[in-house]
Design an enzyme around this catalytic site. Sequence first.
Site, short mmCIF file in Angstrom:
data_model
loop_
_atom_site.label_atom_id
_atom_site.label_comp_id
_atom_site.label_asym_id
_atom_site.label_seq_id
_atom_site.Cartn_x
_atom_site.Cartn_y
_atom_site.Cartn_z
N CYS A 8 -12.77 -87.78 45.51
CA CYS A 8 -12.15 -88.86 46.29
C CYS A 8 -11.55 -89.85 45.30
O CYS A 8 -11.25 -89.48 44.16
CB CYS A 8 -13.16 -89.50 47.25
SG CYS A 8 -14.58 -90.27 46.47
N ASN A 11 -15.28 -92.06 43.83
CA ASN A 11 -16.51 -91.26 43.63
C ASN A 11 -17.77 -92.07 43.90
O ASN A 11 -18.80 -91.91 43.26
CB ASN A 11 -16.55 -90.64 42.22
CG ASN A 11 -17.64 -89.58 42.01
OD1 ASN A 11 -18.11 -89.38 40.90
ND2 ASN A 11 -18.05 -88.91 43.06
N CYS A 13 -18.13 -93.33 47.60
CA CYS A 13 -18.35 -93.28 49.07
C CYS A 13 -18.28 -91.86 49.62
O CYS A 13 -19.30 -91.31 50.04
CB CYS A 13 -17.33 -94.15 49.80
SG CYS A 13 -17.41 -95.90 49.39
N ARG A 14 -17.09 -91.24 49.65
CA ARG A 14 -16.91 -89.95 50.33
C ARG A 14 -17.38 -88.75 49.53
O ARG A 14 -18.16 -87.92 50.02
CB ARG A 14 -15.43 -89.77 50.71
CG ARG A 14 -14.95 -90.74 51.77
CD ARG A 14 -13.43 -90.78 51.86
NE ARG A 14 -12.84 -91.39 50.67
CZ ARG A 14 -11.55 -91.52 50.45
NH1 ARG A 14 -10.67 -91.05 51.33
NH2 ARG A 14 -11.11 -92.12 49.34
N SER A 15 -16.89 -88.60 48.27
CA SER A 15 -17.23 -87.37 47.54
C SER A 15 -18.72 -87.26 47.19
O SER A 15 -19.24 -86.14 47.17
CB SER A 15 -16.32 -87.17 46.31
OG SER A 15 -16.44 -88.23 45.40
N ASP A 122 -11.11 -93.44 54.32
CA ASP A 122 -11.81 -94.20 53.27
C ASP A 122 -12.65 -95.29 53.95
O ASP A 122 -12.11 -96.18 54.59
CB ASP A 122 -10.74 -94.82 52.36
CG ASP A 122 -11.34 -95.62 51.22
OD1 ASP A 122 -12.57 -95.82 51.21
OD2 ASP A 122 -10.58 -96.05 50.35
P1 4NP Z 1 -14.25 -93.43 47.79
O1 4NP Z 1 -14.08 -94.94 48.36
O2 4NP Z 1 -12.91 -93.04 47.24
O3 4NP Z 1 -14.61 -92.68 49.02
O4 4NP Z 1 -15.34 -93.50 46.76
C1 4NP Z 1 -13.57 -95.98 47.59
C2 4NP Z 1 -14.38 -96.60 46.67
C3 4NP Z 1 -13.89 -97.66 45.94
C4 4NP Z 1 -12.60 -98.09 46.12
C5 4NP Z 1 -11.78 -97.45 47.04
C6 4NP Z 1 -12.27 -96.40 47.77
N1 4NP Z 1 -12.12 -99.18 45.40
O5 4NP Z 1 -10.97 -99.62 45.65
O6 4NP Z 1 -12.83 -99.70 44.51
#
Ligand code: 4NP
Length: 150
Positions: A8, A11, A13-15, A122
């Site tokens: 993602c 790294n 939240c989703r992955s 997201d």
């Molecule tokens: P992820 O979510 O891609 O599912 O881990 C996010 C985590 C952090 C951020 C964006 C999306 N960020 O902008 O810091």
Amino acid sequence: MTRILMVCLGNICRSPLAHGILESKLNSLDFYIDSAGTAAYHIGNQPDHRSIKVAKQNGIDISHQRARQFKTVDFDTFDYIYAMDSSNFDNIVSLARNQNDIEKVKLFLEENPKVSNKDVPDPYYGDMGDFEYIFDLINTTSDLIASRLL
Ligand code: 4NP
């Protein structure tokens, strides 16, 4: 040994959820699962506390995971590279060196014919309900991936 990488943006939240959920469904002697982010923002961090919480509520511990950034050598290590959304997909493909690399990359939700929107949303700026929603989406899709691999 089949190697699968979940990717993602951050790294956190989703992955990490996709990593922990698919890992829980497969034999660790035959399958190696990992996750990474295309961005460097959260390198070394634990998953988001909301991802840790929703996983724990469903019997999966992801608290030991630490964020890392996707790197070109991952194309050599992994057989399948699953992008959580189309932006992650484009970012991974932009690092590919050849057609063989590109062919390893797939949108995670392409494995789930029941969903029409192929992006795992997201949840970073969302609430616990958004994390519960993506848990279910990732869990259902991981069942389909696991049954195809087994
Ligand atoms: P992820 O979510 O891609 O599912 O881990 C996010 C985590 C952090 C951020 C964006 C999306 N960020 O902008 O810091």
